[in-house]
Design a protein around this motif. Structure first.
Motif, PDB file in Angstrom:
ATOM      1  N   TYR A 155       1.059  -1.047   0.121  1.00  0.00           N
ATOM      2  CA  TYR A 155      -0.186  -0.121  -0.086  1.00  0.00           C
ATOM      3  C   TYR A 155       0.951   1.236  -0.036  1.00  0.00           C
ATOM      4  O   TYR A 155       0.357   2.195  -0.849  1.00  0.00           O
ATOM      5  N   THR A 156       2.020   1.107   0.879  1.00  0.00           N
ATOM      6  CA  THR A 156       2.736   2.355   0.716  1.00  0.00           C
ATOM      7  C   THR A 156       3.529   2.610  -0.198  1.00  0.00           C
ATOM      8  O   THR A 156       3.523   3.947  -0.931  1.00  0.00           O
ATOM      9  N   VAL A 157       3.791   1.741  -1.151  1.00  0.00           N
ATOM     10  CA  VAL A 157       4.559   2.105  -2.597  1.00  0.00           C
ATOM     11  C   VAL A 157       3.718   2.371  -3.588  1.00  0.00           C
ATOM     12  O   VAL A 157       3.777   3.306  -4.583  1.00  0.00           O
ATOM     13  N   ILE A 158       2.139   1.708  -3.624  1.00  0.00           N
ATOM     14  CA  ILE A 158       1.414   2.230  -4.408  1.00  0.00           C
ATOM     15  C   ILE A 158       1.140   3.768  -4.055  1.00  0.00           C
ATOM     16  O   ILE A 158       0.790   4.628  -4.948  1.00  0.00           O
ATOM     17  N   ALA A 159       0.870   4.008  -2.883  1.00  0.00           N
ATOM     18  CA  ALA A 159       0.798   5.425  -2.520  1.00  0.00           C
ATOM     19  C   ALA A 159       1.601   6.490  -2.973  1.00  0.00           C
ATOM     20  O   ALA A 159       1.236   7.602  -3.505  1.00  0.00           O
ATOM     21  N   GLU A 160       2.982   6.111  -3.146  1.00  0.00           N
ATOM     22  CA  GLU A 160       4.034   6.859  -3.419  1.00  0.00           C
ATOM     23  C   GLU A 160       3.863   6.894  -4.983  1.00  0.00           C
ATOM     24  O   GLU A 160       4.043   8.000  -5.637  1.00  0.00           O
ATOM     25  N   ASN A 161       3.708   5.667  -5.472  1.00  0.00           N
ATOM     26  CA  ASN A 161       3.681   5.611  -7.058  1.00  0.00           C
ATOM     27  C   ASN A 161       2.446   6.562  -7.644  1.00  0.00           C
ATOM     28  O   ASN A 161       2.639   7.022  -8.778  1.00  0.00           O
ATOM     29  N   LEU A 162       1.416   6.710  -7.031  1.00  0.00           N
ATOM     30  CA  LEU A 162       0.256   7.217  -7.489  1.00  0.00           C
ATOM     31  C   LEU A 162      -0.105   8.722  -6.682  1.00  0.00           C
ATOM     32  O   LEU A 162      -1.179   9.162  -7.295  1.00  0.00           O
ATOM     33  N   PHE A 163       0.993   8.971  -5.974  1.00  0.00           N
ATOM     34  CA  PHE A 163       0.908  10.488  -5.079  1.00  0.00           C
ATOM     35  C   PHE A 163      -0.357  10.582  -4.254  1.00  0.00           C
ATOM     36  O   PHE A 163      -1.117  11.463  -4.422  1.00  0.00           O
ATOM     37  N   LEU A 164      -0.663   9.198  -3.563  1.00  0.00           N
ATOM     38  CA  LEU A 164      -1.664   9.330  -2.716  1.00  0.00           C
ATOM     39  C   LEU A 164      -1.321   9.141  -1.404  1.00  0.00           C
ATOM     40  O   LEU A 164      -0.015   8.618  -1.166  1.00  0.00           O
ATOM     41  N   SER A 165      -2.175   9.258  -0.461  1.00  0.00           N
ATOM     42  CA  SER A 165      -1.878   8.606   0.986  1.00  0.00           C
ATOM     43  C   SER A 165      -2.309   7.362   1.132  1.00  0.00           C
ATOM     44  O   SER A 165      -3.204   6.997   0.592  1.00  0.00           O
ATOM     45  N   PRO A 166      -1.353   6.574   1.798  1.00  0.00           N
ATOM     46  CA  PRO A 166      -1.861   5.272   2.108  1.00  0.00           C
ATOM     47  C   PRO A 166      -3.170   4.893   2.577  1.00  0.00           C
ATOM     48  O   PRO A 166      -3.745   3.815   2.211  1.00  0.00           O
ATOM     49  N   SER A 167      -3.806   5.868   3.456  1.00  0.00           N
ATOM     50  CA  SER A 167      -5.218   5.782   3.686  1.00  0.00           C
ATOM     51  C   SER A 167      -6.151   5.929   2.668  1.00  0.00           C
ATOM     52  O   SER A 167      -7.342   5.077   2.586  1.00  0.00           O
TER      53      SER A 167
END
Length: 218
Positions: A175-187
């Motif tokens: 989730y953390t990596v996805i958040a970074e890749n898509l410029f989103l927060s983990p939540s």
């Protein structure tokens, strides 16, 4: 007195230790090994299937307890599997029993009830926390078809952002990596994944990715 050989499968080491402590009161219980997910227990069973009982959590990464139960029961039908979980919703109960679970206990179970449940299951019974037994009876009286495939009657519609998240998920990213890749927060990523599970009517990453591919969403 013959030892009851068992394994504990849970992704939470604190809960594994709590279960070990509950079983430490009984001299005939031998905990042969533990595993952190369904995939790991299947690998360990391939090396040593000399067990009578598995105490299986449901929500785990890589392969959940219901998926693991289905596979283990096909390979080793003689091994008894008791779901030991905090989840008592109808769908988990239904899917666990359908997968071949021999019992269903909640993690809050006291040591004596857990031990009696193991003994009962080995004697051909079905160990169940009273609240679970009640829900199971209700399910039998009023069957709910959790498997109705909505894809035939209505098209699955995911937002472009949900599809982005799903594509990242299919690569096995956290989730953390996805958040970074898509410029989103983990939540936010977690919320998108909850929505994806709901729309696809699935309960794990593996199921979500498989269903999305089947429906040409990714």
């Amino acid at each position: 007195m013959q030892n009851i050989r068992l394994a504990i499968i849970d992704d939470n080491s604190f809960l594994i230790n709590a279960i070990k402590e509950k079983l430490s009161f009984f001299n005939d219980i031998q905990i042969k090994y533990t595993a952190n997910n369904g995939q790991e227990i299947i690998e360990k069973l391939a090396k040593d299937k000399n067990l009578e009982v598995l105490l299986m959590d449901i929500e785990m990464p890589m392969m959940n307890g219901i998926e693991a139960t289905l596979e283990i029961k096909q390979r080793y039908p003689q091994i008894k599997i008791i779901m030991l979980t905090v989840f008592d919703n109808d769908e988990n109960i239904f899917n666990a029993i359908k997968a071949g679970a021999d019992g269903y206990l909640l993690k809050e179970v006291d040591p004596n009830s857990l031990y009696q449940g193991i003994q009962e299951t080995l004697s051909g019974g079905a160990a169940m926390t009273p609240s679970i037994a009640l829900k199971t009876l209700k399910l039998l009286r009023n069957p709910i078809n959790f498997e109705e495939d909505q894809t035939e009657s209505e098209e699955i519609k995911l937002s472009s952002r949900e599809i982005d998240v799903l594509e990242q998920l299919s690569k096995g990213l956290s989730y953390t990596v996805i958040a970074e890749n898509l410029f989103l927060s983990p939540s936010t990523v977690r919320k998108h994944i909850e929505n994806i599970y709901s729309k696809l009517q699935v309960h794990s990453k593996l199921e979500a990715v498989q269903k999305a591919k089947k429906n040409n969403l990714i």
